[in-house]
Design a protein around this motif. Structure first.
Motif, PDB file in Angstrom:
ATOM      1  N   VAL A  41       0.855  -1.180   0.000  1.00 36.54           N
ATOM      2  CA  VAL A  41       0.000   0.000   0.000  1.00 36.54           C
ATOM      3  C   VAL A  41       0.896   1.238   0.000  1.00 36.54           C
ATOM      4  O   VAL A  41       1.663   1.445   0.942  1.00 36.54           O
ATOM      5  CB  VAL A  41      -0.914   0.025   1.243  1.00 36.54           C
ATOM      6  CG1 VAL A  41      -1.708   1.326   1.309  1.00 36.54           C
ATOM      7  CG2 VAL A  41      -1.839  -1.176   1.254  1.00 36.54           C
ATOM      8  N   PRO A  42       0.823   2.068  -1.046  1.00 31.39           N
ATOM      9  CA  PRO A  42       1.576   3.317  -1.026  1.00 31.39           C
ATOM     10  C   PRO A  42       0.858   4.350  -0.156  1.00 31.39           C
ATOM     11  O   PRO A  42      -0.359   4.512  -0.236  1.00 31.39           O
ATOM     12  CB  PRO A  42       1.604   3.752  -2.487  1.00 31.39           C
ATOM     13  CG  PRO A  42       0.475   3.032  -3.144  1.00 31.39           C
ATOM     14  CD  PRO A  42       0.151   1.829  -2.318  1.00 31.39           C
ATOM     15  N   LEU A  43       1.629   5.011   0.693  1.00 36.86           N
ATOM     16  CA  LEU A  43       1.110   6.076   1.560  1.00 36.86           C
ATOM     17  C   LEU A  43       1.981   7.304   1.368  1.00 36.86           C
ATOM     18  O   LEU A  43       3.208   7.188   1.288  1.00 36.86           O
ATOM     19  CB  LEU A  43       1.164   5.664   3.033  1.00 36.86           C
ATOM     20  CG  LEU A  43       0.413   4.400   3.456  1.00 36.86           C
ATOM     21  CD1 LEU A  43       0.816   3.996   4.872  1.00 36.86           C
ATOM     22  CD2 LEU A  43      -1.082   4.625   3.359  1.00 36.86           C
ATOM     23  N   THR A  44       1.365   8.467   1.319  1.00 29.27           N
ATOM     24  CA  THR A  44       2.103   9.726   1.314  1.00 29.27           C
ATOM     25  C   THR A  44       1.789  10.435   2.618  1.00 29.27           C
ATOM     26  O   THR A  44       0.623  10.737   2.907  1.00 29.27           O
ATOM     27  CB  THR A  44       1.712  10.613   0.117  1.00 29.27           C
ATOM     28  OG1 THR A  44       1.987   9.888  -1.092  1.00 29.27           O
ATOM     29  CG2 THR A  44       2.492  11.917   0.124  1.00 29.27           C
ATOM     30  N   LEU A  45       2.824  10.675   3.411  1.00 32.34           N
ATOM     31  CA  LEU A  45       2.686  11.345   4.700  1.00 32.34           C
ATOM     32  C   LEU A  45       3.094  12.801   4.519  1.00 32.34           C
ATOM     33  O   LEU A  45       4.171  13.092   3.992  1.00 32.34           O
ATOM     34  CB  LEU A  45       3.578  10.684   5.742  1.00 32.34           C
ATOM     35  CG  LEU A  45       3.486   9.155   5.855  1.00 32.34           C
ATOM     36  CD1 LEU A  45       4.474   8.641   6.896  1.00 32.34           C
ATOM     37  CD2 LEU A  45       2.081   8.721   6.191  1.00 32.34           C
ATOM     38  N   THR A  46       2.228  13.718   4.944  1.00 30.44           N
ATOM     39  CA  THR A  46       2.495  15.150   4.809  1.00 30.44           C
ATOM     40  C   THR A  46       2.649  15.750   6.205  1.00 30.44           C
ATOM     41  O   THR A  46       1.839  15.481   7.096  1.00 30.44           O
ATOM     42  CB  THR A  46       1.361  15.845   4.042  1.00 30.44           C
ATOM     43  OG1 THR A  46       1.209  15.189   2.772  1.00 30.44           O
ATOM     44  CG2 THR A  46       1.667  17.311   3.815  1.00 30.44           C
ATOM     45  N   PHE A  47       3.662  16.581   6.364  1.00 34.97           N
ATOM     46  CA  PHE A  47       4.017  17.158   7.657  1.00 34.97           C
ATOM     47  C   PHE A  47       3.891  18.674   7.632  1.00 34.97           C
ATOM     48  O   PHE A  47       3.857  19.283   6.569  1.00 34.97           O
ATOM     49  CB  PHE A  47       5.455  16.753   8.024  1.00 34.97           C
ATOM     50  CG  PHE A  47       5.643  15.269   8.004  1.00 34.97           C
ATOM     51  CD1 PHE A  47       5.314  14.499   9.104  1.00 34.97           C
ATOM     52  CD2 PHE A  47       6.107  14.626   6.861  1.00 34.97           C
ATOM     53  CE1 PHE A  47       5.443  13.123   9.073  1.00 34.97           C
ATOM     54  CE2 PHE A  47       6.247  13.249   6.816  1.00 34.97           C
ATOM     55  CZ  PHE A  47       5.908  12.496   7.931  1.00 34.97           C
ATOM     56  N   ALA A  48       3.841  19.272   8.808  1.00 35.91           N
ATOM     57  CA  ALA A  48       3.712  20.729   8.902  1.00 35.91           C
ATOM     58  C   ALA A  48       4.926  21.424   8.291  1.00 35.91           C
ATOM     59  O   ALA A  48       4.772  22.439   7.605  1.00 35.91           O
ATOM     60  CB  ALA A  48       3.524  21.153  10.355  1.00 35.91           C
ATOM     61  N   THR A  49       6.134  20.900   8.515  1.00 32.29           N
ATOM     62  CA  THR A  49       7.326  21.575   8.000  1.00 32.29           C
ATOM     63  C   THR A  49       8.225  20.682   7.153  1.00 32.29           C
ATOM     64  O   THR A  49       8.799  21.159   6.195  1.00 32.29           O
ATOM     65  CB  THR A  49       8.163  22.191   9.144  1.00 32.29           C
ATOM     66  OG1 THR A  49       8.520  21.160  10.062  1.00 32.29           O
ATOM     67  CG2 THR A  49       7.391  23.273   9.874  1.00 32.29           C
ATOM     68  N   ALA A  50       8.354  19.419   7.477  1.00 31.10           N
ATOM     69  CA  ALA A  50       9.235  18.522   6.721  1.00 31.10           C
ATOM     70  C   ALA A  50       8.626  18.200   5.363  1.00 31.10           C
ATOM     71  O   ALA A  50       7.415  18.325   5.156  1.00 31.10           O
ATOM     72  CB  ALA A  50       9.479  17.227   7.510  1.00 31.10           C
ATOM     73  N   ALA A  51       9.479  17.768   4.464  1.00 27.77           N
ATOM     74  CA  ALA A  51       9.013  17.343   3.141  1.00 27.77           C
ATOM     75  C   ALA A  51       8.140  16.101   3.273  1.00 27.77           C
ATOM     76  O   ALA A  51       8.329  15.301   4.191  1.00 27.77           O
ATOM     77  CB  ALA A  51      10.220  17.050   2.251  1.00 27.77           C
ATOM     78  N   PRO A  52       7.189  15.920   2.368  1.00 27.23           N
ATOM     79  CA  PRO A  52       6.363  14.703   2.404  1.00 27.23           C
ATOM     80  C   PRO A  52       7.235  13.448   2.296  1.00 27.23           C
ATOM     81  O   PRO A  52       8.304  13.467   1.690  1.00 27.23           O
ATOM     82  CB  PRO A  52       5.460  14.846   1.176  1.00 27.23           C
ATOM     83  CG  PRO A  52       5.439  16.312   0.885  1.00 27.23           C
ATOM     84  CD  PRO A  52       6.796  16.825   1.279  1.00 27.23           C
ATOM     85  N   VAL A  53       6.736  12.370   2.891  1.00 25.97           N
ATOM     86  CA  VAL A  53       7.452  11.096   2.875  1.00 25.97           C
ATOM     87  C   VAL A  53       6.568  10.057   2.194  1.00 25.97           C
ATOM     88  O   VAL A  53       5.398   9.895   2.550  1.00 25.97           O
ATOM     89  CB  VAL A  53       7.818  10.644   4.308  1.00 25.97           C
ATOM     90  CG1 VAL A  53       8.393   9.237   4.317  1.00 25.97           C
ATOM     91  CG2 VAL A  53       8.785  11.634   4.958  1.00 25.97           C
ATOM     92  N   GLU A  54       7.133   9.368   1.207  1.00 27.45           N
ATOM     93  CA  GLU A  54       6.452   8.273   0.520  1.00 27.45           C
ATOM     94  C   GLU A  54       6.810   6.978   1.243  1.00 27.45           C
ATOM     95  O   GLU A  54       7.980   6.692   1.463  1.00 27.45           O
ATOM     96  CB  GLU A  54       6.901   8.183  -0.939  1.00 27.45           C
ATOM     97  CG  GLU A  54       6.663   9.449  -1.745  1.00 27.45           C
ATOM     98  CD  GLU A  54       5.200   9.699  -2.052  1.00 27.45           C
ATOM     99  OE1 GLU A  54       4.436   8.721  -2.155  1.00 27.45           O
ATOM    100  OE2 GLU A  54       4.828  10.870  -2.181  1.00 27.45           O
ATOM    101  N   VAL A  55       5.793   6.203   1.607  1.00 20.61           N
ATOM    102  CA  VAL A  55       5.982   4.957   2.347  1.00 20.61           C
ATOM    103  C   VAL A  55       5.283   3.838   1.585  1.00 20.61           C
ATOM    104  O   VAL A  55       4.194   4.043   1.048  1.00 20.61           O
ATOM    105  CB  VAL A  55       5.367   5.072   3.763  1.00 20.61           C
ATOM    106  CG1 VAL A  55       5.470   3.767   4.516  1.00 20.61           C
ATOM    107  CG2 VAL A  55       6.011   6.209   4.546  1.00 20.61           C
ATOM    108  N   THR A  56       5.888   2.672   1.564  1.00 24.35           N
ATOM    109  CA  THR A  56       5.234   1.486   1.028  1.00 24.35           C
ATOM    110  C   THR A  56       4.995   0.536   2.187  1.00 24.35           C
ATOM    111  O   THR A  56       5.940  -0.013   2.750  1.00 24.35           O
ATOM    112  CB  THR A  56       6.089   0.808  -0.059  1.00 24.35           C
ATOM    113  OG1 THR A  56       6.320   1.749  -1.109  1.00 24.35           O
ATOM    114  CG2 THR A  56       5.374  -0.413  -0.622  1.00 24.35           C
ATOM    115  N   ALA A  57       3.735   0.385   2.572  1.00 23.10           N
ATOM    116  CA  ALA A  57       3.361  -0.507   3.671  1.00 23.10           C
ATOM    117  C   ALA A  57       3.075  -1.892   3.115  1.00 23.10           C
ATOM    118  O   ALA A  57       2.493  -2.035   2.043  1.00 23.10           O
ATOM    119  CB  ALA A  57       2.127   0.033   4.391  1.00 23.10           C
ATOM    120  N   THR A  58       3.471  -2.904   3.860  1.00 22.46           N
ATOM    121  CA  THR A  58       3.156  -4.282   3.525  1.00 22.46           C
ATOM    122  C   THR A  58       1.804  -4.626   4.133  1.00 22.46           C
ATOM    123  O   THR A  58       1.508  -4.210   5.253  1.00 22.46           O
ATOM    124  CB  THR A  58       4.228  -5.222   4.096  1.00 22.46           C
ATOM    125  OG1 THR A  58       5.489  -4.855   3.547  1.00 22.46           O
ATOM    126  CG2 THR A  58       3.938  -6.669   3.762  1.00 22.46           C
TER     127      THR A  58
END
Length: 158
Positions: free
Chosen positions: A128-145
């Motif tokens: 499952v691809p997830l895009t995490l968005t933060f208040a200040t840091a750059a977004p992080v792309e995660v691949t969950a199993t």
């Protein structure tokens, strides 16, 4: 296991940061976030919601403000807590705080990611691809199993 891998990632980030020259006047104001051990529960046929869990480490104080995934119509950070002897779940309206250099674990029975409107059943072994968005840091792309979470006390199917 989550703590060990999360600490290893934090150590790597810390060592990498120590060797980098500072190229801005306000160094440290924007951190980096690393996600580890991402897993989403499988969804039986007909079920369109599931929970996802992971650990986050930020190099500066930050907040996880939103999540998105192409496999779901909506993704939110939820908290679970006891109120009047009942387990209650609700969206974290202001996001999930990430204190500097502390492991923040989303796990069954606590804070977690809810995927709602899942478009196709998620089966063990899928990703499952997830895009995490933060208040200040750059977004992080995660691949969950897709699978069952290995840690934490399970308080239901979220």
């Amino acid at each position: 296991m989550i703590r060990a891998s999360a600490l290893a990632v934090l150590s790597t980030l810390t060592l990498a940061a120590c060797g980098q020259p500072d190229s801005s006047d306000n160094a440290g104001s924007v951190g980096r976030v690393v996600a580890t051990d991402a897993v989403c529960r499988p969804t039986p046929n007909g079920r369109q919601v599931t929970g996802c869990y992971l650990s986050l480490i930020s190099t500066a104080d930050d907040t996880l403000v939103s999540i998105s995934s192409p496999v779901a119509a909506l993704a939110q950070v939820h908290e679970m807590r006891m109120e009047s002897n009942m387990m209650m779940m609700r969206k974290l309206e202001t996001g999930l705080p990430l204190p500097e250099d502390q492991i923040v674990t989303l796990a069954p029975g606590g804070n977690h990611i809810m995927l709602m409107g899942v478009t196709e059943p998620l089966k063990t072994g899928d990703t499952v691809p997830l895009t995490l968005t933060f208040a200040t840091a750059a977004p992080v792309e995660v691949t969950a199993t897709v699978g069952q979470p290995a840690v934490g006390e399970d308080h239901g199917t979220h």
